[in-house]
Scaffold this motif. Structure first.
Motif, PDB file in Angstrom:
ATOM      1  N   PRO A  83       0.789  -1.026   0.006  1.00 25.42           N
ATOM      2  CA  PRO A  83      -0.012   0.093   0.032  1.00 25.42           C
ATOM      3  C   PRO A  83       0.819   1.274   0.073  1.00 25.42           C
ATOM      4  N   ILE A  84       2.024   1.165   0.352  1.00 25.51           N
ATOM      5  CA  ILE A  84       3.024   2.577   0.428  1.00 25.51           C
ATOM      6  C   ILE A  84       3.471   2.623  -1.016  1.00 25.51           C
ATOM      7  N   TYR A  85       4.001   1.580  -1.641  1.00 28.27           N
ATOM      8  CA  TYR A  85       4.675   1.874  -3.043  1.00 28.27           C
ATOM      9  C   TYR A  85       3.858   1.575  -4.295  1.00 28.27           C
ATOM     10  N   ALA A  86       2.950   0.816  -4.031  1.00 30.07           N
ATOM     11  CA  ALA A  86       2.135   0.417  -5.448  1.00 30.07           C
ATOM     12  C   ALA A  86       1.267   1.795  -5.842  1.00 30.07           C
ATOM     13  N   PRO A  87       0.623   2.630  -5.059  1.00 29.79           N
ATOM     14  CA  PRO A  87      -0.062   3.440  -5.562  1.00 29.79           C
ATOM     15  C   PRO A  87       0.654   4.398  -6.737  1.00 29.79           C
ATOM     16  N   TYR A  88       2.259   4.555  -6.295  1.00 31.00           N
ATOM     17  CA  TYR A  88       3.022   5.584  -6.887  1.00 31.00           C
ATOM     18  C   TYR A  88       3.651   4.778  -8.300  1.00 31.00           C
ATOM     19  N   LEU A  90       3.172   1.334  -9.436  1.00 31.98           N
ATOM     20  CA  LEU A  90       2.316   0.281  -9.956  1.00 31.98           C
ATOM     21  C   LEU A  90       1.108   0.944 -10.611  1.00 31.98           C
ATOM     22  N   LEU A  91       0.459   1.488  -9.652  1.00 35.77           N
ATOM     23  CA  LEU A  91      -1.046   1.911 -10.128  1.00 35.77           C
ATOM     24  C   LEU A  91      -1.201   3.383 -10.649  1.00 35.77           C
ATOM     25  N   LYS A  92       0.027   4.002 -10.517  1.00 33.53           N
ATOM     26  CA  LYS A  92       0.238   5.411 -11.049  1.00 33.53           C
ATOM     27  C   LYS A  92      -1.109   6.272 -10.748  1.00 33.53           C
ATOM     28  N   CYS A  93      -1.785   6.291  -9.369  1.00 38.45           N
ATOM     29  CA  CYS A  93      -2.922   6.818  -9.228  1.00 38.45           C
ATOM     30  C   CYS A  93      -2.541   8.011  -7.898  1.00 38.45           C
ATOM     31  N   THR A  94      -1.120   8.281  -7.934  1.00 35.48           N
ATOM     32  CA  THR A  94      -0.798   9.511  -7.174  1.00 35.48           C
ATOM     33  C   THR A  94       0.462   9.819  -7.582  1.00 35.48           C
ATOM     34  N   ASN A  95       0.560  11.286  -7.515  1.00 34.25           N
ATOM     35  CA  ASN A  95       1.843  12.171  -7.772  1.00 34.25           C
ATOM     36  C   ASN A  95       2.929  12.262  -6.701  1.00 34.25           C
ATOM     37  N   ARG A  96       2.377  11.425  -5.307  1.00 32.69           N
ATOM     38  CA  ARG A  96       3.541  11.673  -4.183  1.00 32.69           C
ATOM     39  C   ARG A  96       4.369  10.381  -4.419  1.00 32.69           C
ATOM     40  N   ARG A  97       5.545  10.642  -4.111  1.00 35.32           N
ATOM     41  CA  ARG A  97       6.606   9.629  -4.130  1.00 35.32           C
ATOM     42  C   ARG A  97       6.741   9.103  -2.622  1.00 35.32           C
ATOM     43  N   PRO A  98       6.676   7.934  -2.508  1.00 36.57           N
ATOM     44  CA  PRO A  98       7.003   7.243  -1.018  1.00 36.57           C
ATOM     45  C   PRO A  98       8.009   7.721  -0.611  1.00 36.57           C
ATOM     46  N   PHE A  99       7.839   8.447   0.877  1.00 37.93           N
ATOM     47  CA  PHE A  99       8.920   8.978   2.051  1.00 37.93           C
ATOM     48  C   PHE A  99       9.494  10.174   1.397  1.00 37.93           C
ATOM     49  N   SER A 100       8.777  10.858   0.287  1.00 42.43           N
ATOM     50  CA  SER A 100       9.251  12.329  -0.155  1.00 42.43           C
ATOM     51  C   SER A 100       9.285  13.135   0.862  1.00 42.43           C
ATOM     52  N   SER A 101       8.166  12.903   1.909  1.00 37.91           N
ATOM     53  CA  SER A 101       8.256  14.114   2.978  1.00 37.91           C
ATOM     54  C   SER A 101       8.597  13.890   4.268  1.00 37.91           C
ATOM     55  N   PHE A 102       9.442  12.682   4.173  1.00 43.86           N
ATOM     56  CA  PHE A 102      10.078  12.124   5.602  1.00 43.86           C
ATOM     57  C   PHE A 102      11.353  13.135   6.071  1.00 43.86           C
ATOM     58  N   THR A 103      11.411  13.526   7.063  1.00 43.68           N
ATOM     59  CA  THR A 103      12.329  14.392   7.569  1.00 43.68           C
ATOM     60  C   THR A 103      13.124  13.743   8.676  1.00 43.68           C
ATOM     61  N   PRO A 104      14.483  13.915   8.793  1.00 45.48           N
ATOM     62  CA  PRO A 104      15.182  13.080   9.984  1.00 45.48           C
ATOM     63  C   PRO A 104      14.525  13.138  11.350  1.00 45.48           C
ATOM     64  N   ARG A 105      13.811  14.247  11.573  1.00 45.95           N
ATOM     65  CA  ARG A 105      13.136  14.343  13.058  1.00 45.95           C
ATOM     66  C   ARG A 105      11.881  13.313  13.088  1.00 45.95           C
ATOM     67  N   ILE A 106      11.209  13.356  11.865  1.00 40.40           N
ATOM     68  CA  ILE A 106      10.306  12.180  11.793  1.00 40.40           C
ATOM     69  C   ILE A 106      10.787  10.885  12.035  1.00 40.40           C
ATOM     70  N   LEU A 107      11.809  10.588  11.175  1.00 35.93           N
ATOM     71  CA  LEU A 107      12.338   9.283  11.261  1.00 35.93           C
ATOM     72  C   LEU A 107      13.000   8.874  12.717  1.00 35.93           C
ATOM     73  N   ILE A 108      13.612   9.908  13.507  1.00 36.17           N
ATOM     74  CA  ILE A 108      13.899   9.340  14.808  1.00 36.17           C
ATOM     75  C   ILE A 108      12.608   9.160  15.806  1.00 36.17           C
ATOM     76  N   LEU A 109      11.688   9.909  15.546  1.00 35.93           N
ATOM     77  CA  LEU A 109      10.570   9.816  16.427  1.00 35.93           C
ATOM     78  C   LEU A 109      10.065   8.444  16.025  1.00 35.93           C
ATOM     79  N   SER A 110       9.730   8.178  14.927  1.00 32.48           N
ATOM     80  CA  SER A 110       9.231   7.045  14.536  1.00 32.48           C
ATOM     81  C   SER A 110      10.065   5.690  15.037  1.00 32.48           C
TER      82      SER A 110
END
Length: 385
Positions: A83-88, A90-110
């Motif tokens: 569900p994270i990678y298929a929409p961009y 394979l399905l081409k139904c979104t323009n948002r690339r997976p993890f494109s908005s991930f920041t180091p702060r969000i990564l550390i918190l996660s």
């Protein structure tokens, strides 16, 4: 300079795409929002009941490894990859690339929250191995009080009659089951093991109560539901690493093979089926929880999780013949009563907000129309002449 300009343009583009997705999924009067909300609650409902019963099945038929039980709660993270990678890709139904908005702060918190989730999984496994499904489920309902307190402190949740009434009713159900606990001990369960299971379950409830408002606080910086799945993937990987290290240091993987071949009384085939389905159901449950917190609030997510515990009680009684007396039956009814009153109150509140929003929109439209008539009137007259 050109590279910086390109990078800035890409960042702005990603932000615009995230904002479009956020508007589509977070419009609380729109159809996509309610579809997503219903889907996440279905995940929470099915995942919670199935995982609880499967975990108990594992322990009843000879499984005894707390690390295996902990590991299956987080090892299903690969299920989030499609569900994270298929929409961009394979399905081409979104323009948002997976993890494109991930920041180091969000990564550390996660990662941090994932490790906390791993500890919560271990405590839950210990508690579930020593207590009946019905007792452990209702004890976990006590987390709701701590959830309310921590939500007030961390995310400034307002205390209203609606949520306070629900928290009190659900807590009363936990107190009732605690008073009846002496009659619920399975054969062969010592007093020491019972208390270990009791306090581990309470500890799991406390950690879960902290997890929910912490996630709501983090989600305020998240721009779309896709990021929720991405964060969930990182958290589950961190929890899996913790469980894997614990299993390796404590001989868990050797124990896993021994259990499947010699200990589990239903045979190796059914052992691996049980473990596999447990992995899937736990992942569904946690994804549903994360989605509920993102789409509503940490308190609503906690209330929904607690209400489902009432269904776990019925599942434990129907499937495993857990003893249920009058006190436990009353506790279950009180639990469901509290949840239903909260849902009805939220429905009334949502309808009222929609009516107020519609009234404001109507006034604004009327003002806009009056202004257009004032501006367009003379122009129209001049054109006619």
């Amino acid at each position: 300079m050109e590279k910086n300009g390109t990078s800035l343009a890409m960042t702005n583009s990603n932000t615009d795409i995230d904002q479009e997705e956020e508007q589509r999924t977070n419009n609380k009067t729109g159809k996509p929002y309610f579809i997503l909300l219903g889907l996440n609650y279905a995940f929470l409902f099915v995942g919670s009941i199935s995982s609880s019963l499967l975990s108990k099945y594992y322990f009843i038929h000879g499984g005894s490894s707390k690390w295996v039980s902990t590991w299956v709660q987080c090892a299903g993270f690969p299920l989030l990859l499609p569900p994270i990678y298929a929409p961009y890709y394979l399905l081409k139904c979104t323009n948002r690339r997976p993890f494109s908005s991930f920041t180091p702060r969000i990564l550390i918190l996660s990662i941090f929250v994932g490790l906390m989730l791993g500890l919560n999984n271990l405590l839950f496994s210990w508690g579930n191995s020593y207590l009946p499904v019905s007792t452990s489920s209702l004890l976990l309902a006590s987390q709701l009080v701590f959830n309310l307190i921590l939500s007030v402190i961390i995310v400034k949740q307002k205390i209203t009659f609606l949520n306070l009434n629900c928290v009190i009713l659900l807590t009363v159900s936990s107190v009732l089951i605690g008073l009846d606990s002496d009659h619920n001990k399975p054969p062969g369960l010592t007093q020491l093991k019972y208390y270990i299971g009791f306090f581990c379950t309470i500890g799991a409830g406390l950690l879960f109560a902290l997890y929910l408002p912490v996630m709501e606080k983090i989600y305020k910086k998240v721009t779309c539901y896709s990021m929720v799945m991405e964060m969930q993937l990182v958290m589950e990987i961190a929890a899996t690493v913790l469980a894997t290290v614990g299993m390796s240091s404590d001989g868990g993987f050797t124990e896993l093979r021994t259990e499947s071949d010699r200990v589990f009384d239903k045979g190796p085939g059914l052992y691996w089926v049980t473990v596999g389905f447990n992995v899937v159901t736990w992942q569904i449950c946690f994804m549903g929880t994360a989605g509920m917190v993102y789409l509503t609030s940490s308190l609503t997510g906690g209330i929904c999780s607690t209400a489902i515990l009432g269904m776990n009680v019925l599942g434990g009684v129907l499937v495993y013949r857990d003893p249920i007396g009058g006190v436990k039956a009353v506790a279950t009814v009180v639990c469901l009563w509290g949840f239903c009153s909260y849902v009805y109150g939220m429905y009334v509140k949502m309808r009222k907000e929609e009516e107020e929003e519609g009234g404001v929109r109507e006034i604004e439209n009327k003002k806009s129309l009056d202004m257009e008539m004032e501006i367009g009137g003379p122009t129209t007259l001049a054109e006619n002449v």
